[in-house]
Design a protein around this motif. Structure first.
Motif, PDB file in Angstrom:
ATOM      1  N   ARG A  17       0.746  -1.168   0.009  1.00 27.31           N
ATOM      2  CA  ARG A  17       0.006  -0.013   0.021  1.00 27.31           C
ATOM      3  C   ARG A  17       0.918   1.274  -0.001  1.00 27.31           C
ATOM      4  O   ARG A  17       0.438   2.062  -0.730  1.00 27.31           O
ATOM      5  CB  ARG A  17      -0.782  -0.134   0.997  1.00 27.31           C
ATOM      6  N   ILE A  18       1.990   1.152   0.718  1.00 25.62           N
ATOM      7  CA  ILE A  18       2.880   2.368   0.788  1.00 25.62           C
ATOM      8  C   ILE A  18       3.437   2.484  -0.731  1.00 25.62           C
ATOM      9  O   ILE A  18       3.569   3.812  -1.094  1.00 25.62           O
ATOM     10  CB  ILE A  18       3.982   2.199   1.812  1.00 25.62           C
ATOM     11  N   ASP A  19       3.920   1.153  -1.259  1.00 24.67           N
ATOM     12  CA  ASP A  19       4.465   1.536  -2.810  1.00 24.67           C
ATOM     13  C   ASP A  19       3.406   2.203  -3.853  1.00 24.67           C
ATOM     14  O   ASP A  19       3.634   3.049  -4.457  1.00 24.67           O
ATOM     15  CB  ASP A  19       4.791   0.435  -3.186  1.00 24.67           C
ATOM     16  N   THR A  20       1.988   1.758  -3.406  1.00 24.93           N
ATOM     17  CA  THR A  20       0.946   2.394  -4.257  1.00 24.93           C
ATOM     18  C   THR A  20       0.846   3.947  -3.915  1.00 24.93           C
ATOM     19  O   THR A  20       0.615   4.811  -4.877  1.00 24.93           O
ATOM     20  CB  THR A  20      -0.224   1.855  -3.975  1.00 24.93           C
ATOM     21  N   LEU A  50       6.820   8.191   3.739  1.00 26.21           N
ATOM     22  CA  LEU A  50       6.349   7.063   3.580  1.00 26.21           C
ATOM     23  C   LEU A  50       7.374   5.856   3.084  1.00 26.21           C
ATOM     24  O   LEU A  50       7.249   4.790   3.742  1.00 26.21           O
ATOM     25  CB  LEU A  50       5.114   7.027   2.553  1.00 26.21           C
ATOM     26  N   TRP A  51       8.232   6.400   2.419  1.00 30.10           N
ATOM     27  CA  TRP A  51       9.329   5.530   1.853  1.00 30.10           C
ATOM     28  C   TRP A  51      10.144   4.966   3.231  1.00 30.10           C
ATOM     29  O   TRP A  51      10.521   3.962   3.223  1.00 30.10           O
ATOM     30  CB  TRP A  51       9.986   5.962   0.753  1.00 30.10           C
ATOM     31  N   LEU A  52      10.464   6.178   3.781  1.00 31.37           N
ATOM     32  CA  LEU A  52      11.415   5.854   5.160  1.00 31.37           C
ATOM     33  C   LEU A  52      10.519   4.711   6.118  1.00 31.37           C
ATOM     34  O   LEU A  52      11.227   3.810   6.639  1.00 31.37           O
ATOM     35  CB  LEU A  52      11.652   7.122   5.969  1.00 31.37           C
ATOM     36  N   GLY A  53       9.204   5.084   6.250  1.00 28.54           N
ATOM     37  CA  GLY A  53       8.573   4.380   6.985  1.00 28.54           C
ATOM     38  C   GLY A  53       8.629   2.763   6.403  1.00 28.54           C
ATOM     39  O   GLY A  53       8.477   1.828   7.357  1.00 28.54           O
ATOM     40  N   ARG A  54       8.195   2.414   5.356  1.00 27.79           N
ATOM     41  CA  ARG A  54       8.217   1.425   4.556  1.00 27.79           C
ATOM     42  C   ARG A  54       9.574   0.682   4.759  1.00 27.79           C
ATOM     43  O   ARG A  54       9.992  -0.354   5.198  1.00 27.79           O
ATOM     44  CB  ARG A  54       8.201   1.287   2.901  1.00 27.79           C
ATOM     45  N   MET A  55      10.786   1.336   4.703  1.00 26.33           N
ATOM     46  CA  MET A  55      12.064   0.625   4.924  1.00 26.33           C
ATOM     47  C   MET A  55      12.379   0.315   6.272  1.00 26.33           C
ATOM     48  O   MET A  55      12.973  -0.817   6.575  1.00 26.33           O
ATOM     49  CB  MET A  55      13.351   1.741   4.630  1.00 26.33           C
ATOM     50  N   SER A  56      11.727   1.167   7.171  1.00 26.17           N
ATOM     51  CA  SER A  56      11.776   1.014   8.892  1.00 26.17           C
ATOM     52  C   SER A  56      11.031  -0.441   8.923  1.00 26.17           C
ATOM     53  O   SER A  56      11.480  -1.408   9.637  1.00 26.17           O
ATOM     54  CB  SER A  56      11.224   1.987   9.450  1.00 26.17           C
ATOM     55  N   ALA A  57       9.994  -0.613   8.447  1.00 24.65           N
ATOM     56  CA  ALA A  57       8.989  -1.782   8.888  1.00 24.65           C
ATOM     57  C   ALA A  57       9.669  -2.998   8.159  1.00 24.65           C
ATOM     58  O   ALA A  57       9.497  -3.912   8.781  1.00 24.65           O
ATOM     59  CB  ALA A  57       7.579  -1.446   8.294  1.00 24.65           C
ATOM     60  N   PRO A  62      17.243   0.143   0.157  1.00 21.71           N
ATOM     61  CA  PRO A  62      17.018   0.253  -1.063  1.00 21.71           C
ATOM     62  C   PRO A  62      17.208  -0.687  -2.160  1.00 21.71           C
ATOM     63  O   PRO A  62      18.618  -1.032  -2.097  1.00 21.71           O
ATOM     64  CB  PRO A  62      17.189   1.695  -1.531  1.00 21.71           C
ATOM     65  N   GLN A  63      16.628  -1.354  -2.955  1.00 15.36           N
ATOM     66  CA  GLN A  63      17.157  -2.176  -4.168  1.00 15.36           C
ATOM     67  C   GLN A  63      17.235  -1.666  -5.292  1.00 15.36           C
ATOM     68  O   GLN A  63      16.122  -1.415  -5.977  1.00 15.36           O
ATOM     69  CB  GLN A  63      16.295  -3.328  -3.814  1.00 15.36           C
ATOM     70  N   LEU A  64      18.431  -1.061  -5.471  1.00  9.51           N
ATOM     71  CA  LEU A  64      18.496  -0.174  -6.784  1.00  9.51           C
ATOM     72  C   LEU A  64      19.399  -0.784  -7.826  1.00  9.51           C
ATOM     73  O   LEU A  64      20.403  -1.503  -7.360  1.00  9.51           O
ATOM     74  CB  LEU A  64      19.049   1.131  -6.610  1.00  9.51           C
ATOM     75  N   ALA A 111      13.401   7.304  -3.453  1.00  7.11           N
ATOM     76  CA  ALA A 111      12.181   6.557  -3.237  1.00  7.11           C
ATOM     77  C   ALA A 111      11.323   6.127  -4.314  1.00  7.11           C
ATOM     78  O   ALA A 111      11.239   4.734  -4.304  1.00  7.11           O
ATOM     79  CB  ALA A 111      11.108   7.432  -2.338  1.00  7.11           C
ATOM     80  N   MET A 112      11.255   6.797  -5.507  1.00  7.89           N
ATOM     81  CA  MET A 112      10.571   6.420  -6.560  1.00  7.89           C
ATOM     82  C   MET A 112      11.221   5.496  -7.311  1.00  7.89           C
ATOM     83  O   MET A 112      10.727   4.484  -7.880  1.00  7.89           O
ATOM     84  CB  MET A 112      10.294   7.646  -7.692  1.00  7.89           C
TER      85      MET A 112
END
Length: 413
Positions: A17-20, A50-57, A62-64, A111-112
């Motif tokens: 959902r965060i990615d969306t 949001l992105w930082l929250g996703r990484m933390s959760a 980041p997979q770049l 993030a994007m």
């Protein structure tokens, strides 16, 4: 065991959902830039948080891809130079938070690009560009012919070099050539999609003309001309015609600039004004050669140097004094050197050259439009836009995301 599995599924669902949400907000960024800082600034911050929250959760990094890292790394180095310059020079009139807060732009791009490794984001981002053109067209047309746009802004805000006029020009000078070059070079486009792109290009050119910002209009026309030269480079008759047309335009400009026009001085006053600013900015760079004056302190430093330098004596034959105040250098290279010194210039050059390598590595399908990006950046950077301006940084971030999309994203149309 079942609880642990349910917990993992719940966490995965939340991450999705965060990615969306990040993708949705990222798609809206061009339109948000047009609507103003009150809209696009919170959008950038929300995406980053949001992105930082996703990484933390998820407890992941980041997979770049290598291509993404080649863009993100120099941008964070550039940001590092900004912070070091701030620490060395101290905060200026805009305060320390102004320079520190510029982290929101590379963070948005990071993030994007990270989301692009899990989602197909090319199509939504391209729709975001098209939707932005339509939004500007609706608002500008209403302001031009009805007196007010959807937000109640009147026409003078569009005809001015600030406010809506500035943001319209900053966006369309990149979007219009992008769509035009894409329509010319992408042989996989259907005739309906090609026609739609050309209609958006025509609308964008009209809006740039109405706004009247010469720097953006010149950058757009230069990029359109470069796109046509590249598209027809193997068709000798067409190429010859285009070169002749370009020569005629050049002769016309020379006639305008050097002809016996009694109002020539008045017409070129803005150019003389830029000469004044450039000379002072060179003095600023000489005073702060390595790290510059700092972005937040540029205006105060410029005013101080303008008053203390010998530039004033150089302009007595023009019958006026040098510009004692300036918000930016009106030149890309000089702004980089004056605000962040040689270190900032080299960091930006690293980022810019990495972008060009990424574009040239693959410019098929919609990515063909990115060939115009460096052309616009360099032409508009000759006399115009502030590379450190927040709306310009947001536009830069959006296009760097497009440039850095992974290979599987590049085939989306």
């Amino acid at each position: 065991m079942e609880g642990s599995t349910a917990h993992r599924l719940s966490r995965t669902s939340l991450a999705g959902r965060i990615d969306t949400a990040c993708l949705f907000l990222g798609t809206l960024l061009p339109a948000a830039v047009f609507l103003g800082s009150a809209v696009f600034e919170p959008l950038l911050v929300i995406v980053g948080l949001l992105w930082l929250g996703r990484m933390s959760a998820e407890r992941t990094l980041p997979q770049l891809t290598d291509g993404c890292r080649s863009l993100v790394l120099p941008w964070f180095v550039w940001y590092g130079v900004i912070v070091v310059s701030l620490a060395w020079n101290g905060p200026g009139g805009k305060g320390w938070a102004h320079d520190i807060g510029m982290i929101r732009f590379p963070f948005f791009a990071l993030a994007m690009l990270d989301v692009s490794g899990r989602r197909d984001i090319a199509r939504p981002l391209l729709y975001g560009l098209g939707g932005c053109v339509l939004l500007i067209l609706l608002n500008l047309s209403m302001a031009r012919y009805l007196g007010h746009d959807l937000l109640g802004n009147d026409w003078p805000r569009y005809a001015h070099k600030l406010k809506e006029g500035y943001r319209t020009a900053a966006l369309l000078q990149y979007i219009v050539p992008f769509f035009f070059c894409w329509s010319l070079l992408d042989r996989t486009l259907s005739w309906k999609n090609r026609l739609m792109l050309l209609l958006l290009v025509s609308a964008g050119c009209w809006m740039l003309w109405e706004v009247g910002m010469r720097t953006a209009l010149g950058a757009t026309l230069g990029a359109l001309y470069a796109a046509m030269l590249y598209a027809f480079r193997r068709r000798t008759p067409v190429l010859t015609m285009l070169l002749a047309l370009g020569g005629m335009v050049f002769v016309f400009l020379l006639q305008f600039l050097l002809g016996n026009d009694p109002q020539l001085g008045q017409k070129l006053s803005s150019l003389y004004h830029r000469f004044d600013i450039w000379k002072v900015c060179i003095q600023v760079w000489h005073r702060y050669p390595v790290l510059g004056s700092g972005i937040s302190g540029f205006q105060e430093t410029y005013t101080e140097v303008a008053a203390a330098s010998g530039v004033l004596a150089d302009h007595r034959f023009l019958g006026r004094l040098v510009a004692s105040e300036a918000t930016h250098a009106h030149n890309l290279v000089l702004m980089l050197l004056a605000a962040t010194g040689l270190a900032g210039y080299l960091a930006f050059f690293w980022l810019f050259s990495s972008c060009i390598r990424s574009i040239l590595k693959d410019y098929h399908w919609w990515r063909a439009g990115l060939l115009t990006w460096p052309v616009v950046l360099l032409i508009s950077g000759l006399t115009g836009f502030n590379i450190y301006g927040s709306s310009y940084q947001a536009v830069l971030a959006f296009f760097i995301v497009l440039i850095g999309l992974p290979v599987q994203e590049r085939q989306m149309a």
